[in-house]
Scaffold this active site. Sequence first.
Site, PDB file in Angstrom:
ATOM      1  N   CYS A   1       0.833  -1.214   0.000  1.00  0.00           N
ATOM      2  CA  CYS A   1       0.000   0.000   0.000  1.00  0.00           C
ATOM      3  C   CYS A   1       0.860   1.254   0.000  1.00  0.00           C
ATOM      4  CB  CYS A   1      -0.926  -0.014   1.215  1.00  0.00           C
ATOM      5  SG  CYS A   1      -1.964   1.443   1.325  1.00  0.00           S
TER       6      CYS A   1
ATOM      7  N   CYS B   1      -0.437   4.070   2.143  1.00  0.00           N
ATOM      8  CA  CYS B   1      -0.286   3.859   3.590  1.00  0.00           C
ATOM      9  C   CYS B   1       1.158   4.097   4.023  1.00  0.00           C
ATOM     10  CB  CYS B   1      -0.655   2.432   3.988  1.00  0.00           C
ATOM     11  SG  CYS B   1      -2.184   1.818   3.295  1.00  0.00           S
ATOM     12  N   ASP B   2       2.103   3.607   3.228  1.00  0.00           N
ATOM     13  CA  ASP B   2       3.487   3.505   3.703  1.00  0.00           C
ATOM     14  C   ASP B   2       4.490   4.377   2.956  1.00  0.00           C
ATOM     15  OD1 ASP B   2       2.616   1.569   5.503  1.00  0.00           O
ATOM     16  OD2 ASP B   2       2.901  -0.045   4.059  1.00  0.00           O
TER      17      ASP B   2
END
Length: 324
Positions: A133, A136-137
């Site tokens: 992701c 997300c990261d």
Amino acid sequence: MRQIIIIGSGPAGYTAAIYASRANLAPLLIASSVEAGGELMKTTEVDNFPGFAQGIQGPELMMQMQAQAERFGTEIVLDDVVSLELEGQVKRVTLGNGDVHEALAVIFATGSAYRTLGLEDETRLSGHGVSWCATCDGFFFRQKTIAVVGGGDSAMEEATFLTRFADKVYVIHRKDSLRASKAMQDRAFADPKIEFLWNKTVEHIYGDELVTGVGLVDTVDGTETTLDLSGVFVAIGADPRTHLVHGQLDLNPDGTIAVAGRSSKTNLPGVFAAGDVIDPTYRQAVTAAGSGTVAALDAEHYLAALPKDLVAAATQPEPAATLA
Ligand code: NDP
């Protein structure tokens, strides 16, 4: 007992809920404990959902869908389904917290799960440099060198997004041409931070605590190389999430749930499926939403044909809003 339970909270599940609640069926929607909202919660701009001329952020789109479903009386539970009994007229849905819900109809819209490379070190270093992701990261990889694995739209989207943070993004692809749409390819090719490594598979991911590099094998001449980097984003597609219905619902050879023609009808009466879990091809937010509509209409027709006393036994709370 409910008239209808919807399992899944992506565009298919929420759209089914909007239609079912507007039909006064007071659906219960099981939205998952950690992944409510589905894959669009992990996306940034969504530029191809009709009605948003300037685009919309994925999480915002899902919150709007949720609010729209709730506005008409959908009840949402944030928990995971652990087992299903779908045969027979009354379906039983058991949740992780032990609650058991019953309904006359079920719409199954659980989407799909990210594929993995199948490497031991991929699991070990997940969250320590291996990610699925970018939104997300990506933030953790400022000024780093990283790689995205894959050649589809997801890989192009992730690679392009990651250039916001990383100094350098390799795209590692097992072939010499991409599966991604031309628009996505062109955007990635034009990005000076992105470099393509063609005909390469990832055979190793190195690192004790954090990722330090990958071992690659050339698919044409078999040569092995290593590449130093701090992060690996795996973007090699997804598989339909069907483990809950194995042995109950018929599947297609590609793993999607089999439905009759253009409908959402599975092999079991009263059980309908929608979204990515039935679609190996298009898998867009808007096609999933359309598929959720089909499922809600099919379920509505199914319920209308059941004996009236049975339907009357299914609770039907007052709708939360006046129907338009
Ligand atoms: P795809 O199935 O389209 O692509 C997967 C890619 O990963 C392919 O290039 C495939 O290689 C490669 N791959 C698969 N398995 C492996 C493996 N074990 N090792 C190495 N490489 C592997 O998946 P996507 O997630 O990219 O896209 C899924 C759907 O979602 C598509 O319909 C896409 O259009 C859509 N989508 C749309 C977006 C948008 O419009 N904004 C954004 C993201 C996705 P090969 O080509 O050799 O098979």
